[in-house]
Design a protein around this motif. Structure first.
Motif, PDB file in Angstrom:
ATOM      1  N   ARG A  16      55.215 152.525  70.565  1.00 20.93           N
ATOM      2  CA  ARG A  16      54.735 151.325  69.748  1.00 20.93           C
ATOM      3  C   ARG A  16      54.974 151.523  68.050  1.00 20.93           C
ATOM      4  O   ARG A  16      55.848 150.649  67.439  1.00 20.93           O
ATOM      5  CB  ARG A  16      53.282 151.268  69.901  1.00 20.93           C
ATOM      6  CG  ARG A  16      52.442 150.140  68.895  1.00 20.93           C
ATOM      7  CD  ARG A  16      51.011 150.425  68.951  1.00 20.93           C
ATOM      8  NE  ARG A  16      50.330 149.456  68.341  1.00 20.93           N
ATOM      9  CZ  ARG A  16      49.849 148.241  68.749  1.00 20.93           C
ATOM     10  NH1 ARG A  16      50.036 147.807  70.087  1.00 20.93           N
ATOM     11  NH2 ARG A  16      49.177 147.315  67.875  1.00 20.93           N
ATOM     12  N   HIS A  19      59.007 151.793  67.561  1.00 26.40           N
ATOM     13  CA  HIS A  19      59.435 150.192  67.562  1.00 26.40           C
ATOM     14  C   HIS A  19      59.197 149.806  66.011  1.00 26.40           C
ATOM     15  O   HIS A  19      59.917 149.035  65.377  1.00 26.40           O
ATOM     16  CB  HIS A  19      58.847 149.266  68.529  1.00 26.40           C
ATOM     17  CG  HIS A  19      59.037 147.710  68.405  1.00 26.40           C
ATOM     18  ND1 HIS A  19      60.476 147.547  68.261  1.00 26.40           N
ATOM     19  CD2 HIS A  19      58.363 146.738  68.319  1.00 26.40           C
ATOM     20  CE1 HIS A  19      60.449 146.154  68.326  1.00 26.40           C
ATOM     21  NE2 HIS A  19      58.982 145.579  67.999  1.00 26.40           N
ATOM     22  N   GLU A  20      58.029 149.948  65.568  1.00 28.58           N
ATOM     23  CA  GLU A  20      57.646 149.629  64.351  1.00 28.58           C
ATOM     24  C   GLU A  20      58.574 149.873  63.271  1.00 28.58           C
ATOM     25  O   GLU A  20      59.131 149.262  62.293  1.00 28.58           O
ATOM     26  CB  GLU A  20      56.359 150.200  63.990  1.00 28.58           C
ATOM     27  CG  GLU A  20      55.685 149.701  62.414  1.00 28.58           C
ATOM     28  CD  GLU A  20      54.260 150.508  62.230  1.00 28.58           C
ATOM     29  OE1 GLU A  20      53.637 151.100  63.218  1.00 28.58           O
ATOM     30  OE2 GLU A  20      53.957 150.658  61.235  1.00 28.58           O
ATOM     31  N   GLY A  22      61.676 150.886  63.989  1.00 31.88           N
ATOM     32  CA  GLY A  22      63.017 150.412  64.289  1.00 31.88           C
ATOM     33  C   GLY A  22      63.339 149.232  63.857  1.00 31.88           C
ATOM     34  O   GLY A  22      64.402 148.712  63.539  1.00 31.88           O
ATOM     35  N   ILE A  23      62.270 148.418  63.423  1.00 35.44           N
ATOM     36  CA  ILE A  23      62.453 147.076  62.825  1.00 35.44           C
ATOM     37  C   ILE A  23      63.241 146.930  61.719  1.00 35.44           C
ATOM     38  O   ILE A  23      64.157 146.278  61.515  1.00 35.44           O
ATOM     39  CB  ILE A  23      60.978 146.196  62.909  1.00 35.44           C
ATOM     40  CG1 ILE A  23      60.479 146.092  64.121  1.00 35.44           C
ATOM     41  CG2 ILE A  23      61.253 145.068  61.992  1.00 35.44           C
ATOM     42  CD1 ILE A  23      58.896 145.413  64.361  1.00 35.44           C
ATOM     43  N   PRO A  24      62.626 147.827  60.381  1.00 36.97           N
ATOM     44  CA  PRO A  24      63.634 147.872  59.381  1.00 36.97           C
ATOM     45  C   PRO A  24      65.137 148.414  59.685  1.00 36.97           C
ATOM     46  O   PRO A  24      65.950 148.205  58.802  1.00 36.97           O
ATOM     47  CB  PRO A  24      62.784 148.757  58.485  1.00 36.97           C
ATOM     48  CG  PRO A  24      61.810 149.275  58.980  1.00 36.97           C
ATOM     49  CD  PRO A  24      61.550 148.600  60.382  1.00 36.97           C
ATOM     50  N   ILE A  27      67.915 148.158  64.483  1.00 34.12           N
ATOM     51  CA  ILE A  27      68.322 148.403  65.705  1.00 34.12           C
ATOM     52  C   ILE A  27      67.844 147.676  66.880  1.00 34.12           C
ATOM     53  O   ILE A  27      66.463 147.067  66.554  1.00 34.12           O
ATOM     54  CB  ILE A  27      68.175 150.025  66.162  1.00 34.12           C
ATOM     55  CG1 ILE A  27      66.604 150.303  65.766  1.00 34.12           C
ATOM     56  CG2 ILE A  27      69.050 150.775  65.091  1.00 34.12           C
ATOM     57  CD1 ILE A  27      66.134 151.131  66.921  1.00 34.12           C
ATOM     58  N   VAL A  43      53.843 145.113  71.829  1.00 36.28           N
ATOM     59  CA  VAL A  43      54.381 144.455  70.515  1.00 36.28           C
ATOM     60  C   VAL A  43      55.964 144.489  70.690  1.00 36.28           C
ATOM     61  O   VAL A  43      56.523 144.047  69.457  1.00 36.28           O
ATOM     62  CB  VAL A  43      54.040 145.502  69.542  1.00 36.28           C
ATOM     63  CG1 VAL A  43      52.431 145.142  69.009  1.00 36.28           C
ATOM     64  CG2 VAL A  43      54.258 146.845  69.606  1.00 36.28           C
ATOM     65  N   VAL A  44      56.599 144.954  71.483  1.00 42.64           N
ATOM     66  CA  VAL A  44      57.870 144.842  71.757  1.00 42.64           C
ATOM     67  C   VAL A  44      58.753 143.526  72.380  1.00 42.64           C
ATOM     68  O   VAL A  44      57.865 143.280  73.468  1.00 42.64           O
ATOM     69  CB  VAL A  44      58.612 146.102  72.566  1.00 42.64           C
ATOM     70  CG1 VAL A  44      60.039 146.252  72.758  1.00 42.64           C
ATOM     71  CG2 VAL A  44      58.114 147.421  71.789  1.00 42.64           C
TER      72      VAL A  44
END
Lengths: 379, 379
Positions: A16, A19-20, A22-24, A27, A43-44
């Motif tokens: 989780r 992923h958070e 990876g957003i900025p 990718i 959340v993904v």
């Protein structure tokens, strides 16, 4: 090359938060999760529901991923080798990851490379445990199943041969270790990339309660500079010798006589690095992604004098929303991180990061927030 | 009450970054997006693809949401009223949001409450524009369609009556404003919650290139303390008078004679607040969510002496991955935020945040990173 796809196996809070992070980075993040209710699956966007122990599931998931990485160590080593044989980069690779999966393999390798460890050996039965004890200072002895343990599970504190029967019942090899006379536990967290770049976070103090991480203080208060440097160098050396790619947490004992000994290894973002989300220039999650993608690593230095992380464990009340409101009102600077998990007593459901110049105040704030969320503090 | 569901309308980068900020908050985030390729739709788990101009789509989306908020101002005001009539909290509500949708309504209201504005009035045809010009210092005059403009679109710089025909062709009412003699543009960003709590971020300087935000410096260098306080108080007063809930950006002109005048309003996270992701204790995105959920707000204070944000615009090369690698290697402290968008010349595809104690160095780093990603700097 366009922006790549990272596939992460395991739907827990580490995925989780990865992923958070990876957003900025821009990718694409793909998740293999046991259920749609798992912490990360909530959340993904791109989630495959399936069993990470099934090779066909793993293969189908890996198709279209540029690299595979992990939220946990539970994928069978032979499946990781099969993915590599299919041409999928697996980071960390099976030859590295086996050292985080099997404590027997880990101890043998660390001993081979001269990394300081507690006295240890594989034991065969309770009588052999007594023999192991007698080779040193006698009981107590720590017994661990070599595979499958975490957060104190699969670990026994054994005071006599009569206590030493349970660990052998699972039919898994058992590792015996001396009970180390430590003053505290430390963690040396580093990140290493395929092209050989490595960054070291400040060494932290990790406080456990009932075998579960409770509080992390960054940096470890009063740690001698030479011991801190030694711990960072040791972690990087382990990463190089074991060819670890991504985040490596080396859990350490600081002994009463001023040495460090390796306790455990984790090859993924780790609870002892959660403070980096609010406390470091680049978080462990962002750097783990940068490493598995062979991107240049981000600066691991702290942004504040002190950062404290306290885990939020489930308490007796299933609904945390009201205490969560209270904590936000009481401390507008607190970094609250919730995992979207159902509250069960003792389960890790979130953590709180606080930072500042006064360690006592920073510690008090993190402990109060975590305790209030759990329900052990009510004022 | 358990952890609530926030529904966000619009799949752009603001929704993407709001989702990112919502993950640690533990809230459930639902997105209404035009296409599955939209910036936010790529990273959010719970996405409805549909048209935000269609009331049935909005109603179906809003079912199961505890509150509705927005990535943009393009939902028709009457649809927002219909959602409210259905009992769905809409934040900001239609009576507030209309002031960010319609520049004519905005100017009338701001004038009514005594907020300082450029001289302005609705004009009916090119001859009326000349009449408006003659009421003041003559041409040039700024003309704006009252609805539908953003990033310099829907805005005309008009030097004579012959220039003043285009704005009237769309059949939308046209607002005329004096050309303000300003030394720079500022933005006062505040967040307000339904229970009346408000927090004010430091006032920032916003530098535009061709009508598009290029660089934001936090705080605005050399801004007089009384003018900074006046700008923050003005923003809070506007939020109170217009009953704005969530993040409000008040774009301002600082005039040569030391006054501030309101340029535009935006009632959502705003480009002038992106610096808060790396530069403030609580980001604008986290505080927007906290506000629309009526949670206590987070601390808006800066974490560094200076933070600079530079937008990354698309350049001539469609693949940014190689320059992205270079920027990471050159500046391991840079906060790179990519939106997952296809590169088109002039399109906002990301931004870079840098921070530190030396403004010149911080500015250089942000500008170099953004320019390199765009392709305007190659060394």
């Amino acid at each position: 090359m366009t922006f790549p796809v990272v596939g992460m196996v395991g739907g827990g809070q580490l995925a989780r938060m990865t992923h958070e992070a990876g957003i900025p980075l821009g990718i694409k993040f793909k998740l293999l999760s046991d259920t749609p209710q798992d912490s990360a699956a909530q959340v993904v966007s791109d989630v495959v529901i399936g069993d990470h122990r099934d090779l066909d599931t793993l293969r189908a998931f890996a198709r279209g991923c540029d690299v595979i990485t992990f939220d946990h160590e539970h994928v069978p080593t032979e499946h990781l080798r099969a993915l590599e044989a299919d041409g999928i980069p697996v980071r960390p690779g099976p030859d590295a990851l086996v050292h985080a999966q099997d404590k027997g393999v880990m101890r043998a390798k660390l001993t081979e490379i001269g990394a300081p460890c507690p006295r240890h050996r594989i034991v065969t039965d309770p009588a052999d445990v007594t023999a192991f004890a007698d080779e040193g200072d006698g009981y107590p002895v720590i017994l661990k199943t070599v595979r499958g343990g975490y957060d104190g599970k699969g670990v026994w504190f054994v005071r006599s041969e009569a206590d030493a029967h349970d660990p052998f019942r699972a039919g898994v090899p058992v590792l015996a270790e001396e009970k180390v006379d430590f003053v505290r536990e430390l963690a040396a967290n580093i990140v290493r990339s395929p092209h050989g770049q490595a960054v070291a976070y400040p060494v932290v103090e990790s406080q456990q309660v009932d075998g579960v991480c409770d509080t992390v203080i960054a940096p470890a208060p009063g740690l001698a500079a030479d011991l801190s440097g030694e711990a960072q160098q040791l972690a990087i050396r382990i990463a190089v010798e074991l060819d670890v790619i991504g985040h490596l947490a080396v859990e350490l004992f600081e002994t009463r006589d001023g040495r460090i000994l390796v306790n455990e290894l984790a090859m993924r973002p780790h609870n002892s690095g959660h403070w980096t989300q609010d406390g470091a220039i680049t978080s462990q999650f962002a750097n783990h992604l940068r490493a598995v993608l062979d991107l240049p690593l981000g600066d691991p230095r702290p942004r504040s004098t002190w950062t404290v992380m306290c885990n939020v464990l489930g308490g007796d009340y299933p609904d945390m929303y009201k205490p969560y409101l209270h904590v936000m009102a009481r401390d507008p600077q607190a970094g609250i991180h919730m995992y979207g998990k159902d509250v069960k007593p003792g389960r890790k459901v979130g953590h709180v990061n606080t930072y500042g110049d006064d360690l006592d105040e920073v510690l008090d704030r993190a402990r109060h927030a975590a305790g209030y969320l759990r329900g052990t503090i009510t004022e």
